[in-house]
Scaffold this motif. Structure first.
Motif, PDB file in Angstrom:
ATOM      1  N   ALA A 176       1.419  -1.134 -11.341  1.00 44.98           N
ATOM      2  CA  ALA A 176       1.058  -1.600 -12.624  1.00 44.98           C
ATOM      3  C   ALA A 176       1.683  -0.700 -13.808  1.00 44.98           C
ATOM      4  O   ALA A 176       1.990  -1.466 -14.771  1.00 44.98           O
ATOM      5  CB  ALA A 176      -0.461  -1.834 -12.593  1.00 44.98           C
ATOM      6  N   ARG A 177       1.608   0.399 -13.885  1.00 48.82           N
ATOM      7  CA  ARG A 177       2.028   1.328 -14.857  1.00 48.82           C
ATOM      8  C   ARG A 177       3.380   0.965 -15.309  1.00 48.82           C
ATOM      9  O   ARG A 177       4.010   1.220 -16.676  1.00 48.82           O
ATOM     10  CB  ARG A 177       1.625   2.708 -14.623  1.00 48.82           C
ATOM     11  N   SER A 178       4.120   0.509 -14.246  1.00 51.92           N
ATOM     12  CA  SER A 178       5.828   0.222 -14.521  1.00 51.92           C
ATOM     13  C   SER A 178       5.833  -0.966 -15.481  1.00 51.92           C
ATOM     14  O   SER A 178       7.073  -1.362 -16.171  1.00 51.92           O
ATOM     15  CB  SER A 178       6.529   0.351 -13.662  1.00 51.92           C
ATOM     16  N   ILE A 179       4.678  -1.999 -15.359  1.00 50.99           N
ATOM     17  CA  ILE A 179       4.859  -3.248 -15.975  1.00 50.99           C
ATOM     18  C   ILE A 179       4.302  -3.287 -17.190  1.00 50.99           C
ATOM     19  O   ILE A 179       4.845  -3.782 -18.257  1.00 50.99           O
ATOM     20  CB  ILE A 179       4.151  -4.432 -15.119  1.00 50.99           C
ATOM     21  N   ASP A 180       3.048  -2.506 -17.376  1.00 49.58           N
ATOM     22  CA  ASP A 180       2.361  -2.510 -18.833  1.00 49.58           C
ATOM     23  C   ASP A 180       1.445  -1.164 -18.604  1.00 49.58           C
ATOM     24  O   ASP A 180       0.500  -1.111 -17.938  1.00 49.58           O
ATOM     25  CB  ASP A 180       1.383  -3.646 -18.895  1.00 49.58           C
ATOM     26  N   VAL A 181       1.798  -0.229 -19.347  1.00 57.17           N
ATOM     27  CA  VAL A 181       0.884   0.936 -19.439  1.00 57.17           C
ATOM     28  C   VAL A 181      -0.390   0.915 -20.098  1.00 57.17           C
ATOM     29  O   VAL A 181      -1.504   1.792 -19.783  1.00 57.17           O
ATOM     30  CB  VAL A 181       1.720   2.110 -20.118  1.00 57.17           C
ATOM     31  N   VAL A 182      -0.816  -0.106 -20.829  1.00 55.22           N
ATOM     32  CA  VAL A 182      -1.997  -0.619 -21.457  1.00 55.22           C
ATOM     33  C   VAL A 182      -2.859  -1.506 -20.898  1.00 55.22           C
ATOM     34  O   VAL A 182      -4.136  -1.030 -20.580  1.00 55.22           O
ATOM     35  CB  VAL A 182      -1.645  -1.045 -22.885  1.00 55.22           C
ATOM     36  N   LYS A 183      -2.521  -2.492 -20.072  1.00 54.42           N
ATOM     37  CA  LYS A 183      -3.131  -3.454 -19.483  1.00 54.42           C
ATOM     38  C   LYS A 183      -3.776  -3.181 -18.249  1.00 54.42           C
ATOM     39  O   LYS A 183      -3.118  -2.362 -17.605  1.00 54.42           O
ATOM     40  CB  LYS A 183      -2.003  -4.725 -19.069  1.00 54.42           C
ATOM     41  N   ASN A 184      -4.932  -3.602 -18.034  1.00 54.05           N
ATOM     42  CA  ASN A 184      -5.882  -3.174 -16.796  1.00 54.05           C
ATOM     43  C   ASN A 184      -5.167  -3.666 -15.492  1.00 54.05           C
ATOM     44  O   ASN A 184      -4.567  -4.719 -15.270  1.00 54.05           O
ATOM     45  CB  ASN A 184      -7.272  -4.012 -16.857  1.00 54.05           C
ATOM     46  N   PRO A 185      -4.630  -2.712 -14.750  1.00 49.57           N
ATOM     47  CA  PRO A 185      -4.083  -3.104 -13.453  1.00 49.57           C
ATOM     48  C   PRO A 185      -4.532  -4.085 -12.715  1.00 49.57           C
ATOM     49  O   PRO A 185      -3.642  -4.914 -12.135  1.00 49.57           O
ATOM     50  CB  PRO A 185      -3.983  -1.740 -12.585  1.00 49.57           C
ATOM     51  N   LYS A 186      -6.009  -4.150 -12.551  1.00 50.49           N
ATOM     52  CA  LYS A 186      -6.258  -5.593 -11.976  1.00 50.49           C
ATOM     53  C   LYS A 186      -6.089  -6.836 -12.462  1.00 50.49           C
ATOM     54  O   LYS A 186      -5.779  -7.965 -11.654  1.00 50.49           O
ATOM     55  CB  LYS A 186      -7.892  -5.569 -11.678  1.00 50.49           C
ATOM     56  N   ASP A 214      -3.402   2.767  -9.077  1.00 54.32           N
ATOM     57  CA  ASP A 214      -2.833   1.590  -9.928  1.00 54.32           C
ATOM     58  C   ASP A 214      -1.502   1.050  -9.187  1.00 54.32           C
ATOM     59  O   ASP A 214      -0.608   0.240  -9.904  1.00 54.32           O
ATOM     60  CB  ASP A 214      -2.270   2.043 -11.336  1.00 54.32           C
ATOM     61  N   HIS A 215      -1.639   0.973  -7.827  1.00 50.22           N
ATOM     62  CA  HIS A 215      -0.617   0.326  -7.213  1.00 50.22           C
ATOM     63  C   HIS A 215      -1.223  -0.811  -6.319  1.00 50.22           C
ATOM     64  O   HIS A 215      -2.502  -0.569  -5.938  1.00 50.22           O
ATOM     65  CB  HIS A 215       0.095   1.180  -6.388  1.00 50.22           C
ATOM     66  N   CYS A 216      -0.473  -1.752  -5.852  1.00 52.30           N
ATOM     67  CA  CYS A 216      -1.222  -2.917  -4.800  1.00 52.30           C
ATOM     68  C   CYS A 216       0.039  -3.245  -4.035  1.00 52.30           C
ATOM     69  O   CYS A 216       1.048  -3.131  -4.002  1.00 52.30           O
ATOM     70  CB  CYS A 216      -1.771  -3.814  -5.387  1.00 52.30           C
ATOM     71  N   ILE A 217      -0.361  -3.910  -2.922  1.00 50.32           N
ATOM     72  CA  ILE A 217       0.949  -4.529  -2.052  1.00 50.32           C
ATOM     73  C   ILE A 217       0.268  -5.771  -1.560  1.00 50.32           C
ATOM     74  O   ILE A 217      -0.742  -6.217  -1.440  1.00 50.32           O
ATOM     75  CB  ILE A 217       1.136  -3.588  -0.722  1.00 50.32           C
ATOM     76  N   PHE A 218       1.405  -6.946  -1.662  1.00 50.89           N
ATOM     77  CA  PHE A 218       1.352  -8.003  -1.372  1.00 50.89           C
ATOM     78  C   PHE A 218       1.990  -8.245  -0.066  1.00 50.89           C
ATOM     79  O   PHE A 218       3.164  -7.664   0.266  1.00 50.89           O
ATOM     80  CB  PHE A 218       1.675  -9.030  -2.189  1.00 50.89           C
ATOM     81  N   LEU A 219       1.620  -8.952   0.848  1.00 56.33           N
ATOM     82  CA  LEU A 219       2.243  -9.457   2.243  1.00 56.33           C
ATOM     83  C   LEU A 219       2.327 -11.093   2.093  1.00 56.33           C
ATOM     84  O   LEU A 219       1.366 -11.477   2.053  1.00 56.33           O
ATOM     85  CB  LEU A 219       1.229  -9.081   3.435  1.00 56.33           C
TER      86      LEU A 219
END
Length: 225
Positions: A176-186, A214-219
């Motif tokens: 998430a933080r590589s996409i936007d450091v401010v926006k809520n990761p969820k 602040d990481h997630c994984i999709f399968l």
């Protein structure tokens, strides 16, 4: 006692409330990242540390399925020095193959040395956002894994789905933080989910805390039609 787990090619050891995952070492006696080795008669296991591997973290978070199996061809986007790739190498065995792609010279140097020992893997120094640069150097794969820190993580994953067989599976790690450091990761994870499901069937989704904050994984599964 180390026994078979619900995931093919992955083994588990339960001690009270704690569970540890292992793969059978393709090269007995050799470590990759200072992981624990367990030697038993006729077999050696390597502990899969969920704090050092996003796929390992997904297993620890009870992801519903790990579709990697013996003999599979795997495309790993953002393989880094090969910590996770080495466990996948154990699972796919001598009849499987893994293409590891990364654009960072330093980590690819380490991965190259790893591939010299593990003959079922090959390194490709390339930018994953430019699949045309390597499309003639790989073939259709059973599984795609992406773990990169660029801003357009979803776009890069979608552009590489052409290398995935119909009915094949993909793991997409979102940082998430590589996409936007401010926006809520969820909120970022939900936006990714909405867009991703337009292009593939989402089988499961897990956040990776406490192993990776602040990481997630999709399968996902690529539709057969």
């Amino acid at each position: 006692m180390i026994i078979s787990s619900q995931y093919q090619g992955v083994f588990i050891e339960k001690k009270g409330y704690k569970s540890s995952f292992y793969t059978k070492n393709l090269l007995p006696g050799k470590k990759v990242y200072d992981e624990k080795l367990v030697r038993l008669p006729g077999v050696e296991y390597r502990e899969w540390n969920p704090k050092r591997s996003k796929i390992g973290a997904a297993l620890a978070k009870n992801i519903v399925k790990c579709p990697i199996k013996e003999g599979d061809c795997v495309l790993y986007l953002g393989c880094a020095s090969g910590t996770t790739a080495s466990h996948i190498s154990d699972i796919i065995g001598v009849h499987g193959f893994l293409f590891g792609i990364d654009f960072a010279y330093r980590v690819m140097r380490d991965f190259l040395f790893l591939c010299e020992d593990r003959k079922n893997m090959a390194p490709l120094l390339a930018d994953c956002s430019k699949p045309k640069l390597y499309e003639k150097r790989i073939f259709l794969c059973d599984v795609i894994i992406q773990d990169i820190a660029q801003k357009n993580q979803l776009g890069i994953f979608l552009s590489n789905l052409k290398f995935l067989k119909k009915g094949g599976f993909g793991f997409l790690v979102i940082k998430a933080r590589s996409i936007d450091v401010v926006k809520n990761p969820k909120r970022i994870f939900e936006e990714i989910r909405v867009e991703l499901q337009k292009h593939a069937k989402i089988i499961d989704y897990r956040t990776l805390d406490p192993f990776e904050i602040d990481h997630c994984i999709f399968l996902i599964e690529k539709e057969k039609m």
